[in-house]
Scaffold this active site. Sequence first.
Site, short mmCIF file in Angstrom:
data_model
loop_
_atom_site.label_atom_id
_atom_site.label_comp_id
_atom_site.label_asym_id
_atom_site.label_seq_id
_atom_site.Cartn_x
_atom_site.Cartn_y
_atom_site.Cartn_z
N GLY A 10 6.21 139.78 51.21
CA GLY A 10 6.13 140.13 52.63
C GLY A 10 4.85 140.88 52.95
CE1 TYR A 145 14.95 146.35 59.00
CE2 TYR A 145 14.47 147.96 60.71
CZ TYR A 145 14.14 147.36 59.52
OH TYR A 145 13.01 147.76 58.84
#
Length: 310
Positions: A10, A145
Amino acid sequence: MRTVITGGAGFIGSHLCERFLAEGHEVICVDNLLTGTRRNINHLADNAHFRFLEHNISEPVEIDGPVDNVLHFASPASPVDYLAHPIPTLKVGSLGTHNALGLAKAKNAQFLLASTSEIYGDPEIHPQREDYWGNVNPIGPRGCYDEAKRFAEAITMAYHRFHGVRTRIVRIFNTYGPRMRLNDGRVLPNFINQALRGEPITIYGKGDQTRSFCYVSDLVEGIYRLLNVDHSLPVNLGNPTEITVHQLALEIIALVEGTKSKIVYHDLPEDDPKRRRPDITKAQTLLGWNPTVDRSVGFRRTLEYFRSVL
Ligand code: UDP
Protein backbone atom coordinates in the site's frame (compact mmCIF):
# COMPACT_ATOMS: atom_id res chain seq x y z
CA MET A 1 16.32 -8.27 11.89
CA ARG A 2 13.31 -9.74 10.08
CA THR A 3 10.30 -7.50 9.78
CA VAL A 4 6.84 -8.46 8.54
CA ILE A 5 4.82 -5.57 7.09
CA THR A 6 1.15 -6.26 6.40
CA GLY A 7 -0.27 -3.88 3.81
CA GLY A 8 3.30 -3.51 2.55
CA ALA A 9 2.14 -2.95 -1.04
CA GLY A 10 0.00 0.00 0.00
CA PHE A 11 0.87 3.67 0.09
CA ILE A 12 2.42 3.94 3.56
CA GLY A 13 3.35 0.24 3.71
CA SER A 14 5.56 0.42 0.62
CA HIS A 15 7.47 3.39 2.06
CA LEU A 16 7.98 1.38 5.25
CA CYS A 17 9.29 -1.60 3.26
CA GLU A 18 11.87 0.71 1.69
CA ARG A 19 12.86 2.25 5.00
CA PHE A 20 13.31 -1.06 6.82
CA LEU A 21 15.32 -2.49 3.92
CA ALA A 22 17.53 0.62 4.06
CA GLU A 23 18.02 -0.01 7.79
CA GLY A 24 19.34 -3.49 6.95
CA HIS A 25 16.23 -5.50 7.80
CA GLU A 26 14.93 -8.46 5.87
CA VAL A 27 11.37 -7.46 4.93
CA ILE A 28 8.42 -9.78 4.35
CA CYS A 29 5.60 -7.83 2.76
CA VAL A 30 2.15 -9.39 3.21
CA ASP A 31 -0.63 -7.91 1.10
CA ASN A 32 -3.77 -9.19 -0.65
CA LEU A 33 -3.66 -6.28 -3.13
CA LEU A 34 -7.23 -5.17 -2.37
CA THR A 35 -6.17 -1.52 -2.34
CA GLY A 36 -2.40 -2.01 -2.55
CA THR A 37 -0.61 -2.70 -5.84
CA ARG A 38 2.46 -4.53 -7.08
CA ARG A 39 3.52 -1.30 -8.79
CA ASN A 40 4.37 0.12 -5.34
CA ILE A 41 6.88 -2.67 -4.64
CA ASN A 42 8.07 -3.76 -8.12
CA HIS A 43 11.31 -1.84 -7.63
CA LEU A 44 12.05 -3.96 -4.53
CA ALA A 45 11.47 -7.32 -6.22
CA ASP A 46 15.17 -7.89 -7.04
CA ASN A 47 16.32 -7.09 -3.51
CA ALA A 48 17.47 -10.37 -1.90
CA HIS A 49 16.24 -9.13 1.47
CA PHE A 50 12.69 -8.53 0.25
CA ARG A 51 9.92 -11.08 -0.06
CA PHE A 52 6.33 -10.53 -1.16
CA LEU A 53 3.61 -12.83 0.12
CA GLU A 54 0.22 -12.34 -1.53
CA HIS A 55 -2.07 -13.15 1.38
CA ASN A 56 -5.10 -11.74 3.17
CA ILE A 57 -4.02 -11.23 6.79
CA SER A 58 -7.66 -11.69 7.86
CA GLU A 59 -6.88 -15.39 7.25
CA PRO A 60 -4.25 -17.06 9.48
CA VAL A 61 -0.71 -16.67 8.23
CA GLU A 62 2.38 -18.82 8.60
CA ILE A 63 5.85 -17.36 8.27
CA ASP A 64 8.89 -19.63 8.43
CA GLY A 65 11.83 -18.73 10.65
CA PRO A 66 12.30 -15.99 13.21
CA VAL A 67 10.50 -12.65 13.08
CA ASP A 68 11.59 -9.59 15.08
CA ASN A 69 8.87 -7.08 14.17
CA VAL A 70 5.31 -7.24 12.88
CA LEU A 71 3.96 -3.95 11.51
CA HIS A 72 0.23 -4.19 10.84
CA PHE A 73 -0.68 -1.69 8.13
CA ALA A 74 -3.15 -3.72 6.07
CA SER A 75 -6.54 -2.02 5.67
CA PRO A 76 -8.50 0.03 3.19
CA ALA A 77 -7.84 3.52 4.56
CA SER A 78 -9.56 6.10 2.40
CA PRO A 79 -13.26 6.79 3.06
CA VAL A 80 -14.14 5.83 -0.53
CA ASP A 81 -12.25 2.54 -0.18
CA TYR A 82 -13.73 1.50 3.14
CA LEU A 83 -17.21 2.43 1.99
CA ALA A 84 -16.66 0.16 -1.01
CA HIS A 85 -15.23 -2.64 1.16
CA PRO A 86 -16.88 -2.33 4.59
CA ILE A 87 -16.70 -6.00 5.52
CA PRO A 88 -13.04 -6.59 4.52
CA THR A 89 -12.30 -3.37 6.45
CA LEU A 90 -14.00 -4.70 9.60
CA LYS A 91 -12.32 -8.08 9.15
CA VAL A 92 -8.79 -6.77 8.68
CA GLY A 93 -9.11 -4.49 11.71
CA SER A 94 -10.42 -7.33 13.88
CA LEU A 95 -9.44 -10.78 12.51
CA GLY A 96 -6.42 -9.35 10.70
CA THR A 97 -5.12 -7.65 13.83
CA HIS A 98 -5.74 -10.84 15.80
CA ASN A 99 -3.73 -12.87 13.26
CA ALA A 100 -0.93 -10.32 13.14
CA LEU A 101 -0.76 -10.22 16.95
CA GLY A 102 -0.80 -14.02 17.05
CA LEU A 103 2.18 -14.05 14.71
CA ALA A 104 4.03 -11.54 16.89
CA LYS A 105 3.27 -13.56 20.02
CA ALA A 106 4.34 -16.87 18.47
CA LYS A 107 7.62 -15.36 17.25
CA ASN A 108 8.22 -13.26 20.37
CA ALA A 109 8.33 -10.27 18.04
CA GLN A 110 7.53 -6.63 18.63
CA PHE A 111 4.16 -5.53 17.21
CA LEU A 112 3.19 -2.13 15.82
CA LEU A 113 -0.41 -1.26 14.95
CA ALA A 114 -1.28 1.37 12.35
CA SER A 115 -4.17 3.11 14.02
CA THR A 116 -5.77 6.34 12.95
CA SER A 117 -7.07 9.78 13.84
CA GLU A 118 -10.51 8.28 13.05
CA ILE A 119 -10.33 6.92 16.60
CA TYR A 120 -11.36 10.47 17.57
CA GLY A 121 -14.32 10.49 15.14
CA ASP A 122 -15.77 14.00 14.74
CA PRO A 123 -13.77 15.38 17.65
CA GLU A 124 -15.19 17.62 20.36
CA ILE A 125 -11.77 18.65 21.60
CA HIS A 126 -9.18 20.35 19.49
CA PRO A 127 -6.37 19.63 18.78
CA GLN A 128 -6.68 15.92 19.49
CA ARG A 129 -4.58 14.46 22.29
CA GLU A 130 -4.04 10.77 22.85
CA ASP A 131 -6.05 10.79 26.08
CA TYR A 132 -9.23 11.92 24.27
CA TRP A 133 -11.60 8.97 23.80
CA GLY A 134 -13.31 10.28 20.71
CA ASN A 135 -16.76 10.94 19.30
CA VAL A 136 -17.47 8.06 16.92
CA ASN A 137 -20.78 7.01 15.36
CA PRO A 138 -20.56 3.20 15.42
CA ILE A 139 -23.38 2.71 12.88
CA GLY A 140 -22.57 5.55 10.48
CA PRO A 141 -20.84 5.01 7.12
CA ARG A 142 -17.40 5.49 8.69
CA GLY A 143 -18.19 3.09 11.53
CA CYS A 144 -16.72 0.09 9.66
CA TYR A 145 -13.28 1.70 9.68
CA ASP A 146 -13.43 3.61 12.96
CA GLU A 147 -14.76 0.74 15.04
CA ALA A 148 -12.43 -1.80 13.39
CA LYS A 149 -9.48 0.40 14.36
CA ARG A 150 -10.86 0.95 17.88
CA PHE A 151 -11.18 -2.82 18.25
CA ALA A 152 -7.66 -3.18 16.85
CA GLU A 153 -6.33 -0.85 19.56
CA ALA A 154 -8.28 -2.76 22.24
CA ILE A 155 -6.96 -6.18 21.20
CA THR A 156 -3.44 -4.78 20.88
CA MET A 157 -3.59 -3.50 24.47
CA ALA A 158 -5.04 -6.85 25.59
CA TYR A 159 -2.15 -8.76 23.97
CA HIS A 160 0.22 -6.37 25.68
CA ARG A 161 -1.37 -6.62 29.12
CA PHE A 162 -2.42 -10.27 29.08
CA HIS A 163 0.29 -11.90 26.95
CA GLY A 164 3.11 -9.44 27.53
CA VAL A 165 3.62 -8.80 23.82
CA ARG A 166 5.73 -5.67 23.18
CA THR A 167 3.26 -3.50 21.31
CA ARG A 168 3.17 -0.03 19.79
CA ILE A 169 0.16 1.92 18.52
CA VAL A 170 0.54 4.82 16.12
CA ARG A 171 -2.48 7.04 15.43
CA ILE A 172 -1.85 8.30 11.92
CA PHE A 173 -3.37 11.60 10.83
CA ASN A 174 -3.90 12.57 7.16
CA THR A 175 -0.75 11.56 5.30
CA TYR A 176 0.10 12.15 1.65
CA GLY A 177 2.85 11.64 -0.89
CA PRO A 178 3.95 9.53 -3.83
CA ARG A 179 2.16 6.15 -4.25
CA MET A 180 -1.19 7.37 -3.07
CA ARG A 181 -3.69 6.01 -5.56
CA LEU A 182 -4.85 8.69 -7.94
CA ASN A 183 -8.41 7.37 -7.62
CA ASP A 184 -8.45 6.53 -3.92
CA GLY A 185 -11.02 9.28 -3.40
CA ARG A 186 -9.07 11.25 -0.83
CA VAL A 187 -9.01 14.96 -1.04
CA LEU A 188 -5.44 15.52 -2.22
CA PRO A 189 -5.37 12.93 -5.05
CA ASN A 190 -8.83 14.13 -6.10
CA PHE A 191 -7.85 17.79 -6.25
CA ILE A 192 -4.52 17.15 -8.01
CA ASN A 193 -6.13 14.76 -10.49
CA GLN A 194 -8.93 17.25 -11.18
CA ALA A 195 -6.51 20.16 -11.57
CA LEU A 196 -4.29 18.18 -13.96
CA ARG A 197 -7.29 17.24 -16.11
CA GLY A 198 -8.86 20.69 -15.98
CA GLU A 199 -11.97 19.19 -14.35
CA PRO A 200 -13.98 20.85 -11.56
CA ILE A 201 -12.38 20.77 -8.09
CA THR A 202 -14.98 19.05 -5.90
CA ILE A 203 -15.26 20.58 -2.45
CA TYR A 204 -17.59 18.62 -0.17
CA GLY A 205 -19.68 20.90 2.01
CA LYS A 206 -18.58 24.53 2.29
CA GLY A 207 -14.91 23.64 2.51
CA ASP A 208 -14.55 25.11 5.98
CA GLN A 209 -13.74 21.71 7.49
CA THR A 210 -10.05 21.36 8.36
CA ARG A 211 -7.36 18.73 8.02
CA SER A 212 -3.62 18.69 8.78
CA PHE A 213 -1.46 17.03 6.13
CA CYS A 214 1.75 15.13 6.88
CA TYR A 215 4.28 14.15 4.22
CA VAL A 216 4.91 10.42 4.12
CA SER A 217 8.67 10.54 4.85
CA ASP A 218 7.97 12.41 8.10
CA LEU A 219 5.44 9.78 9.13
CA VAL A 220 7.83 6.92 8.32
CA GLU A 221 10.55 8.55 10.42
CA GLY A 222 8.15 8.80 13.37
CA ILE A 223 7.09 5.17 13.02
CA TYR A 224 10.70 4.01 12.88
CA ARG A 225 11.49 5.95 16.05
CA LEU A 226 8.39 4.64 17.83
CA LEU A 227 9.52 1.07 17.23
CA ASN A 228 12.74 1.87 19.03
CA VAL A 229 11.28 3.22 22.29
CA ASP A 230 9.48 1.35 25.03
CA HIS A 231 5.94 2.79 25.00
CA SER A 232 2.80 0.73 24.49
CA LEU A 233 0.15 3.48 24.67
CA PRO A 234 -1.02 5.23 21.47
CA VAL A 235 1.08 8.00 19.94
CA ASN A 236 -0.28 10.56 17.46
CA LEU A 237 1.81 11.14 14.34
CA GLY A 238 0.84 13.88 11.93
CA ASN A 239 1.64 17.39 10.89
CA PRO A 240 -0.10 19.94 13.16
CA THR A 241 -0.32 22.60 10.44
CA GLU A 242 -4.07 22.83 9.91
CA ILE A 243 -5.82 24.16 6.78
CA THR A 244 -9.37 24.28 5.49
CA VAL A 245 -10.35 22.17 2.51
CA HIS A 246 -11.13 25.42 0.69
CA GLN A 247 -7.59 26.69 1.31
CA LEU A 248 -6.27 23.36 0.07
CA ALA A 249 -8.26 23.70 -3.16
CA LEU A 250 -6.80 27.18 -3.75
CA GLU A 251 -3.25 25.94 -3.11
CA ILE A 252 -3.63 23.03 -5.55
CA ILE A 253 -5.09 25.31 -8.23
CA ALA A 254 -2.10 27.64 -7.77
CA LEU A 255 0.34 24.71 -7.82
CA VAL A 256 -0.92 23.21 -11.09
CA GLU A 257 0.02 26.15 -13.25
CA GLY A 258 -2.29 26.90 -16.14
CA THR A 259 -5.12 24.68 -14.89
CA LYS A 260 -8.60 25.73 -15.99
CA SER A 261 -10.27 23.99 -13.06
CA LYS A 262 -12.91 25.86 -11.07
CA ILE A 263 -14.28 24.96 -7.68
CA VAL A 264 -17.68 23.24 -7.43
CA TYR A 265 -19.50 22.33 -4.21
CA HIS A 266 -20.96 18.90 -3.45
CA ASP A 267 -22.84 17.60 -0.40
CA LEU A 268 -20.75 16.93 2.67
CA PRO A 269 -20.58 13.15 3.36
CA GLU A 270 -22.28 11.93 6.54
CA ASP A 271 -20.15 12.12 9.72
CA ASP A 272 -17.33 13.96 7.94
CA PRO A 273 -15.14 15.29 10.79
CA LYS A 274 -15.31 19.11 10.99
CA ARG A 275 -11.85 19.70 12.39
CA ARG A 276 -8.75 17.58 12.71
CA ARG A 277 -5.32 18.44 14.00
CA PRO A 278 -2.97 16.26 16.03
CA ASP A 279 -1.49 17.35 19.31
CA ILE A 280 2.00 15.91 18.80
CA THR A 281 3.48 16.85 22.18
CA LYS A 282 3.86 13.18 23.06
CA ALA A 283 5.74 12.31 19.84
CA GLN A 284 7.94 15.37 20.30
CA THR A 285 8.81 14.42 23.87
CA LEU A 286 9.02 10.66 23.51
CA LEU A 287 10.61 10.42 20.06
CA GLY A 288 12.27 13.80 19.59
CA TRP A 289 10.17 13.88 16.41
CA ASN A 290 8.82 16.78 14.41
CA PRO A 291 7.56 16.93 10.84
CA THR A 292 10.16 18.56 8.61
CA VAL A 293 8.57 18.67 5.13
CA ASP A 294 6.60 21.81 4.46
CA ARG A 295 3.44 21.22 2.45
CA SER A 296 4.64 23.52 -0.35
CA VAL A 297 7.48 21.01 -0.89
CA GLY A 298 5.40 17.90 -0.22
CA PHE A 299 2.54 18.93 -2.50
CA ARG A 300 5.02 19.61 -5.32
CA ARG A 301 6.63 16.17 -4.96
CA THR A 302 3.21 14.55 -4.90
CA LEU A 303 2.15 16.47 -8.00
CA GLU A 304 5.30 15.27 -9.81
CA TYR A 305 4.46 11.70 -8.87
CA PHE A 306 0.88 11.97 -10.12
CA ARG A 307 2.11 13.54 -13.36
CA SER A 308 4.45 10.57 -13.81
CA VAL A 309 1.65 8.01 -13.45
CA LEU A 310 -1.11 9.81 -15.34
N1 UDP B 1 -13.08 16.20 0.39
C1 UDP B 1 -13.49 17.17 -0.51
N2 UDP B 1 -13.45 16.86 -1.84
C2 UDP B 1 -13.01 15.67 -2.31
C3 UDP B 1 -12.58 14.69 -1.39
C4 UDP B 1 -12.65 15.00 -0.04
O1 UDP B 1 -13.89 18.28 -0.14
O2 UDP B 1 -12.99 15.48 -3.55
C5 UDP B 1 -13.10 16.55 1.82
C6 UDP B 1 -13.78 15.53 2.71
O3 UDP B 1 -15.17 15.77 2.79
C7 UDP B 1 -13.07 15.75 4.03
C8 UDP B 1 -11.66 16.17 3.62
O4 UDP B 1 -11.76 16.59 2.27
O5 UDP B 1 -13.68 16.81 4.75
C9 UDP B 1 -10.64 15.05 3.72
O6 UDP B 1 -11.20 13.93 3.10
P1 UDP B 1 -10.38 12.60 2.80
O7 UDP B 1 -11.27 11.70 2.02
O8 UDP B 1 -9.06 12.94 2.21
O9 UDP B 1 -10.07 11.93 4.20
P2 UDP B 1 -10.60 12.08 5.72
O10 UDP B 1 -9.69 13.06 6.34
O11 UDP B 1 -12.03 12.56 5.71
O12 UDP B 1 -10.49 10.72 6.26
